[in-house]
Write a protein that holds these residues in place. Structure first.
Motif, mmCIF file in Angstrom:
data_model
loop_
_atom_site.group_PDB
_atom_site.id
_atom_site.type_symbol
_atom_site.label_atom_id
_atom_site.label_comp_id
_atom_site.label_asym_id
_atom_site.label_seq_id
_atom_site.Cartn_x
_atom_site.Cartn_y
_atom_site.Cartn_z
ATOM 1 N N GLY A 140 49.177 72.740 52.620
ATOM 2 C CA GLY A 140 50.385 73.079 51.870
ATOM 3 C C GLY A 140 50.306 74.465 51.257
ATOM 4 N N ALA A 141 49.138 74.815 50.723
ATOM 5 C CA ALA A 141 48.970 76.136 50.122
ATOM 6 C C ALA A 141 49.098 77.241 51.164
ATOM 7 C CB ALA A 141 47.607 76.220 49.430
ATOM 8 N N THR B 25 52.776 77.582 52.236
ATOM 9 C CA THR B 25 53.582 78.153 51.156
ATOM 10 C C THR B 25 53.359 79.656 51.028
ATOM 11 O OG1 THR B 25 53.515 76.060 49.932
ATOM 12 C CG2 THR B 25 54.067 78.054 48.692
ATOM 13 N N LEU C 274 56.428 82.148 51.990
ATOM 14 C CA LEU C 274 57.110 82.559 50.762
ATOM 15 C C LEU C 274 57.945 83.826 50.933
ATOM 16 C CD1 LEU C 274 57.434 81.565 47.878
ATOM 17 C CD2 LEU C 274 55.520 83.039 47.216
ATOM 18 N N SER D 22 61.312 83.076 52.296
ATOM 19 C CA SER D 22 62.182 82.356 51.363
ATOM 20 C C SER D 22 62.967 83.349 50.510
ATOM 21 C CB SER D 22 61.349 81.439 50.466
ATOM 22 O OG SER D 22 60.669 80.482 51.237
#
Length: 312
Positions: free
Chosen positions: A212-213, A216, A220, A223
């Motif tokens: 997950g890290a 992300t 990022l 996003s």
């Protein structure tokens, strides 16, 4: 020359994580090259094109769903499924070939040959696992919500689903390593997992956090780009930019997910070998049989025994 990693050894939590990262560090080039050429094209088609298919809805008043050809959606879904199966096959077949070839460098062609042979075995195992978990979860949910409090039923379902997910985390490597049919592989998973469920859960939890890290951090920047209102304005230039961003975001996202998921597969693989050694000591028996041979001198077993006694 890098030292060969011995798979069939009993390892604790820290040792499994350590040997998994060591294995990735030593073999990341051939593994990722095989993933790129074998699974990569299918995964990219199944992951990037859906975003591009719906991109005409950017800056328009009508939704993009009606503009999507259903045949294209089917092709994308099948491509993603095939790519996912091949990605699993690449990682596990590479590990099995690595053990069989005593750690010798592996070429993409060797991995491809093994993945082709095991493709349908992996596909059937994944389908069987999804049907078994999904069907069992649905039936258990119907019964539970009719005979008990809703909150308690939800808790029991989540607990049961988590338990089975951890048990089945070694199902694919069991099927590929031992070449057994689906139901025998399931029984084998329950047998090996006895007394080691919490350890396996902790390993998978750590892998999930790391995965997950990684996703992300990598995703990022896209996003922030996607949050820009100017990106999706009706102008032609911004529309072209949106297509580029969607394509790049899809590529980066799926690559980060695939590469990070390799850690979970590799950790599950080493956990499987550790459980087999714990239950059956196949690696120890093999080292005993090989005592004194030029390829495996007797001092190896003696040194292993010393290491075990020192650790205790």
């Amino acid at each position: 020359m890098l030292n060969k990693i011995e798979f069939r050894r009993k390892r604790d939590f820290g040792e499994i994580l350590n040997v998994s990262f060591t294995f990735i560090r030593q073999n990341y080039q051939p593994i990722f090259k095989s993933l790129l050429f074998i699974a990569g094209p299918f995964i990219l088609v199944g992951s990037v094109l859906p975003g591009l298919l719906f991109s005409p809805s950017f800056g328009t008043e009508e939704g993009g769903l009606s503009q999507v050809d259903f045949t294209q959606v089917i092709v994308n879904v099948l491509s993603f499924v095939v790519g996912s199966v091949m990605a699993v096959g690449v990682v596990y077949e590479y590990m099995l070939l690595y053990e069989k070839n005593d750690g010798a460098p592996l070429k993409t062609g060797e991995v491809w040959k093994a993945v082709r042979k095991s493709f349908f075995r992996i596909l059937i195992t994944i389908i069987g696992m999804v049907v078994l978990l999904g069907g069992g979860f649905f039936l258990a949910g119907v019964v539970a919500f009719n005979v008990m409090n809703g909150v308690l039923a939800f808790f029991l379902l989540i607990s049961g689903g988590t338990y089975l997910t951890v048990v089945f985390s070694i199902l694919l490597i069991v099927s590929l390593s031992e070449r057994v049919h689906f139901f025998k592989a399931i029984i084998r998973c329950f047998t090996l997992m006895q007394g080691s469920w919490w350890l396996t859960f902790a390993l998978l939890f750590i892998c999930g956090v790391v995965q997950g890290a990684m996703v992300t951090v990598v995703f990022l920047p896209f996003s922030f780009l996607g949050a820009s209102e100017d990106l999706f304005s009706p102008s032609a230039n911004s529309f072209t930019s949106s297509l580029i961003v969607v394509a790049l975001a899809g590529i980066v996202f799926i690559l980060s997910v695939t590469l990070s998921f390799c850690l979970t597969l590799i950790v599950s693989g080493f956990q499987y070998f550790s459980l087999v050694e714990q239950k059956e000591a196949t690696g120890l028996l093999k080292r005993i049989q090989d005592m004194g041979s030029p390829a495996s001198p007797a001092r190896d077993l003696y040194e292993d025994s010393e290491e075990d006694s020192e650790s205790n």
